[in-house]
Design an enzyme around this catalytic site. Structure first.
Site, PDB file in Angstrom:
ATOM      1  N   ASP A   1      43.507  30.116  13.175  1.00  0.00           N
ATOM      2  CA  ASP A   1      44.282  30.514  11.989  1.00  0.00           C
ATOM      3  C   ASP A   1      43.486  31.313  10.982  1.00  0.00           C
ATOM      4  O   ASP A   1      44.053  31.820  10.005  1.00  0.00           O
ATOM      5  CB  ASP A   1      44.846  29.246  11.318  1.00  0.00           C
TER       6      ASP A   1
ATOM      7  N   HIS B   1      38.159  22.027  13.607  1.00  0.00           N
ATOM      8  CA  HIS B   1      39.109  21.813  14.705  1.00  0.00           C
ATOM      9  C   HIS B   1      38.832  20.453  15.335  1.00  0.00           C
ATOM     10  O   HIS B   1      37.675  20.033  15.446  1.00  0.00           O
ATOM     11  CB  HIS B   1      38.974  22.907  15.777  1.00  0.00           C
TER      12      HIS B   1
HETATM   13  C1  SDX Z   1      45.507  24.352  14.560  1.00  0.00           C
HETATM   14  O1  SDX Z   1      44.829  20.705  17.790  1.00  0.00           O
HETATM   15  C2  SDX Z   1      44.989  21.952  18.042  1.00  0.00           C
HETATM   16  O2  SDX Z   1      44.737  22.434  19.138  1.00  0.00           O
HETATM   17  C3  SDX Z   1      45.556  22.780  16.907  1.00  0.00           C
HETATM   18  C4  SDX Z   1      45.599  24.289  17.092  1.00  0.00           C
HETATM   19  C5  SDX Z   1      46.583  24.707  18.165  1.00  0.00           C
HETATM   20  O3  SDX Z   1      46.396  25.788  18.731  1.00  0.00           O
HETATM   21  O4  SDX Z   1      47.597  23.981  18.368  1.00  0.00           O
HETATM   22  O5  SDX Z   1      44.309  24.753  17.418  1.00  0.00           O
HETATM   23  C6  SDX Z   1      46.057  24.979  15.808  1.00  0.00           C
HETATM   24  O6  SDX Z   1      46.141  23.504  14.002  1.00  0.00           O
HETATM   25  C7  SDX Z   1      44.143  24.766  14.090  1.00  0.00           C
HETATM   26  C8  SDX Z   1      43.671  23.956  12.842  1.00  0.00           C
HETATM   27  C9  SDX Z   1      44.303  24.568  11.601  1.00  0.00           C
HETATM   28  N1  SDX Z   1      44.007  23.738  10.384  1.00  0.00           N
HETATM   29  C10 SDX Z   1      43.164  24.134   9.439  1.00  0.00           C
HETATM   30  O7  SDX Z   1      42.502  25.174   9.466  1.00  0.00           O
HETATM   31  C11 SDX Z   1      43.102  23.200   8.229  1.00  0.00           C
HETATM   32  C12 SDX Z   1      41.634  22.981   7.802  1.00  0.00           C
HETATM   33  N2  SDX Z   1      40.981  22.163   8.821  1.00  0.00           N
HETATM   34  C13 SDX Z   1      40.927  20.730   8.630  1.00  0.00           C
HETATM   35  O8  SDX Z   1      41.935  20.172   7.898  1.00  0.00           O
HETATM   36  C14 SDX Z   1      40.423  19.982   9.865  1.00  0.00           C
HETATM   37  O9  SDX Z   1      39.314  20.630  10.292  1.00  0.00           O
HETATM   38  C15 SDX Z   1      41.385  19.776  11.027  1.00  0.00           C
HETATM   39  C16 SDX Z   1      42.668  19.162  10.592  1.00  0.00           C
HETATM   40  C17 SDX Z   1      41.667  21.055  11.733  1.00  0.00           C
HETATM   41  C18 SDX Z   1      40.694  18.839  12.013  1.00  0.00           C
HETATM   42  O10 SDX Z   1      40.569  17.623  11.396  1.00  0.00           O
HETATM   43  P1  SDX Z   1      39.825  16.369  12.112  1.00  0.00           P
HETATM   44  O11 SDX Z   1      39.508  16.657  13.522  1.00  0.00           O
HETATM   45  O12 SDX Z   1      40.630  15.152  11.806  1.00  0.00           O
HETATM   46  O13 SDX Z   1      38.446  16.335  11.390  1.00  0.00           O
HETATM   47  P2  SDX Z   1      38.145  15.568  10.030  1.00  0.00           P
HETATM   48  O14 SDX Z   1      39.234  15.867   9.026  1.00  0.00           O
HETATM   49  O15 SDX Z   1      37.841  14.147  10.353  1.00  0.00           O
HETATM   50  O16 SDX Z   1      36.827  16.335   9.527  1.00  0.00           O
HETATM   51  C19 SDX Z   1      35.520  15.891   9.891  1.00  0.00           C
HETATM   52  C20 SDX Z   1      34.658  16.191   8.662  1.00  0.00           C
HETATM   53  C21 SDX Z   1      35.171  15.504   7.391  1.00  0.00           C
HETATM   54  O17 SDX Z   1      34.047  15.341   6.544  1.00  0.00           O
HETATM   55  P3  SDX Z   1      33.301  13.844   6.517  1.00  0.00           P
HETATM   56  O18 SDX Z   1      34.357  12.858   6.134  1.00  0.00           O
HETATM   57  O19 SDX Z   1      32.769  13.653   7.929  1.00  0.00           O
HETATM   58  O20 SDX Z   1      32.203  14.002   5.506  1.00  0.00           O
HETATM   59  O21 SDX Z   1      34.685  17.595   8.397  1.00  0.00           O
HETATM   60  C22 SDX Z   1      35.260  17.814   7.109  1.00  0.00           C
HETATM   61  C23 SDX Z   1      36.035  16.563   6.754  1.00  0.00           C
HETATM   62  O22 SDX Z   1      36.130  16.417   5.344  1.00  0.00           O
HETATM   63  N3  SDX Z   1      36.148  18.980   7.242  1.00  0.00           N
HETATM   64  C24 SDX Z   1      36.243  19.978   6.366  1.00  0.00           C
HETATM   65  C25 SDX Z   1      37.174  20.881   6.909  1.00  0.00           C
HETATM   66  N4  SDX Z   1      37.625  20.405   8.094  1.00  0.00           N
HETATM   67  C26 SDX Z   1      36.992  19.228   8.279  1.00  0.00           C
HETATM   68  N5  SDX Z   1      35.633  20.200   5.180  1.00  0.00           N
HETATM   69  C27 SDX Z   1      35.960  21.351   4.535  1.00  0.00           C
HETATM   70  N6  SDX Z   1      36.853  22.276   5.002  1.00  0.00           N
HETATM   71  C28 SDX Z   1      37.475  22.067   6.184  1.00  0.00           C
HETATM   72  N7  SDX Z   1      38.356  22.955   6.658  1.00  0.00           N
END
Ligand code: SDX
Length: 421
Positions: free
Chosen positions: A363, A306
């Protein structure tokens, strides 16, 4: 504590005010940055950028806190109705008994949509994704309710709000019925908002129908848990579209499209698809955990991570508990719930996830409940949209009342310099 910061640039000192929120968050007010220094800021994804000052929802990502107008999400989820929470978000206070009766009755007055909406609905191909239909029909509502565009008076704003709260619940039910190939049910104003939603969604033409409290209670809780979440992607979309003076309904339609994405609201559908894939593959969660950590592999653990919550998502905790209760009450035994719990357990003790502070989000478990209620996977994000509707409305209304300027970010240009044809 100082109430300003000083930027030293090109030998000059530039002062910028510090703004402090009710919960002591701090921001640098850079409204004069470009005019005083010629500089802009660059922040892809707005990870460090506040877009507005808001009174509606407070998140503390480090401590897993979520409050609507100061009330903790667990208190509201366990003690309020979705209509009461919608009133709280939109108008700022929990309603009195007479307030909520008036609000619910005003919504019931609008609980019909033009018959031609059915014609538009029927024109979508079988298999059309419910989110695409919902976004289209929400925009189409403008044509049938042109008076909803002018919200310059309190009365007109209120009327547009109750119209949308009412008609959106019908659209939600009707896109479900279209998806299932079932005849459309008309609303029933003799029952509550959530009972009516449930009846429109689930009543079959060949059987008597009676509302099951376990279903309406689960829907009520899930809708409350999704109702607002400060400046997330879809809410920011609703605000920026509304800042151009696009109408409320048009702004909400844009928000639906933003929510559809699998990184945002579409994740609840992606989670179940992921869990079913793991189940079909034999249930080896370690194999999929390795894929999720492999930068060269596109697989991500959907429902994890998140932008704000770096400890735990309080909604996920409540939904996980509710999943156990609802499935038990309904006598449903869903093996993917155990796969989900196994994944969570592994992730919470895995270095990669711990280092990156990746925890289950809203989710991760929600789809397991929707599925147990008989809602198809492609409808999960539509349920998220209905839940988020009062939050979108509240945020849009705040943006309008605060007379915020049209949203128009700047950029750094790295393209070709001037050249002749
Ligand atoms: C919602 O914003 C809100 O409030 C949203 C929400 C709402 O109520 O409106 O809460 C609802 O959208 C919840 C999120 C639902 N999405 C997912 O579950 C999709 C999976 N999650 C990711 O795609 C990610 O965690 C996000 C999109 C939710 C957040 O992305 P960020 O903040 O841009 O973080 P990032 O992608 O920069 O990740 C940081 C690190 C990265 O690794 P490094 O480059 O540092 O090595 O964490 C890793 C990412 O690769 N990472 C994951 C991961 N999520 C982040 N690795 C594996 N699996 C994951 N799910």
């Amino acid at each position: 504590m100082k109430d300003k910061i000083t930027l030293l640039y090109n030998g000059n000192e530039h002062e910028f005010p510090l703004i402090k929120g009710s919960e002591n968050e701090l921001a640098i007010d850079i409204k004069t940055l470009r005019q005083n220094t010629g500089l802009i800021t660059l922040d892809p994804g707005y990870k460090n950028t506040g877009s507005c000052i808001s009174d509606i929802t407070f998140l503390d990502g480090e401590n897993g806190v979520l409050r609507y107008r100061g009330y903790d999400i667990a208190d509201l989820a366990n003690n309020s109705s979705f209509i009461e929470v919608s009133y709280l978000l939109i108008f700022g206070e929990l309603p009195s008994k007479s307030d909520v009766e008036k609000f619910e009755n005003d919504i019931k007055e609008e609980l019909l949509v033009h018959e031609d909406i059915k014609t538009i609905l029927k024109s979508f191909p079988t298999g059309a994704h419910p989110m695409g239909i919902l976004a289209s029909l929400t925009s189409a509502l403008i044509s049938f309710n042109p008076g909803s565009v002018d919200v310059r008076s309190d009365e007109k704003m209120y009327h547009a709000i109750v119209q949308l709260m009412a008609k959106f619940s019908i659209l939600t039910a009707w896109v479900h019925r279209k998806h299932e190939g079932l005849p459309l049910n008309y609303p029933d104003i003799s029952i509550s908002y959530v009972e009516n939603l449930s009846k429109m969604m689930f009543m079959k033409p060949n059987k008597n129908y009676s509302n099951q409290s376990v279903i309406t209670s689960a829907l009520n809780k899930l809708l409350i848990l999704h109702a607002d979440h400060e400046q997330n992607c879809s809410t920011s979309t609703v605000r920026i579209v509304g800042s151009s003076e696009a109408s409320l309904f048009a702004s909400i339609s844009a928000g639906i499209s933003a929510l559809w994405g699998r990184l945002h609201g579409g994740a609840n559908q992606a989670v179940i698809e992921m869990l079913e894939l793991i189940k079909r593959d034999g249930g080896d969660t370690k194999k999929f955990m390795s894929k999720a950590k492999d930068k060269n592999h596109p697989f991500r653990l959907m429902g994890f991570g998140h932008r704000v919550y770096k400890n735990f998502d309080p909604r996920a905790k409540i939904i996980k508990q509710a999943a156990d209760e609802v499935l038990s009450d309904l006598g449903v035994n869903d093996p993917i719930l155990e796969i989900a719990k196994g994944l969570e357990k592994e992730a919470l003790s895995d270095k990669y996830f711990i280092e990156r502070k990746l925890y289950p989000n809203v989710d991760f478990y929600s789809g397991i409940i929707y599925r147990a209620l008989g809602i198809p996977t492609q409808m999960f994000t539509v349920m998220f949209a209905l839940g988020r509707l009062p939050g979108w409305i509240a945020q849009w209304k705040e943006m309008k009342l605060n007379q915020e300027p049209i949203g128009r970010p700047r950029q750094i240009y790295k393209g070709r310099k001037h050249r002749k044809i």
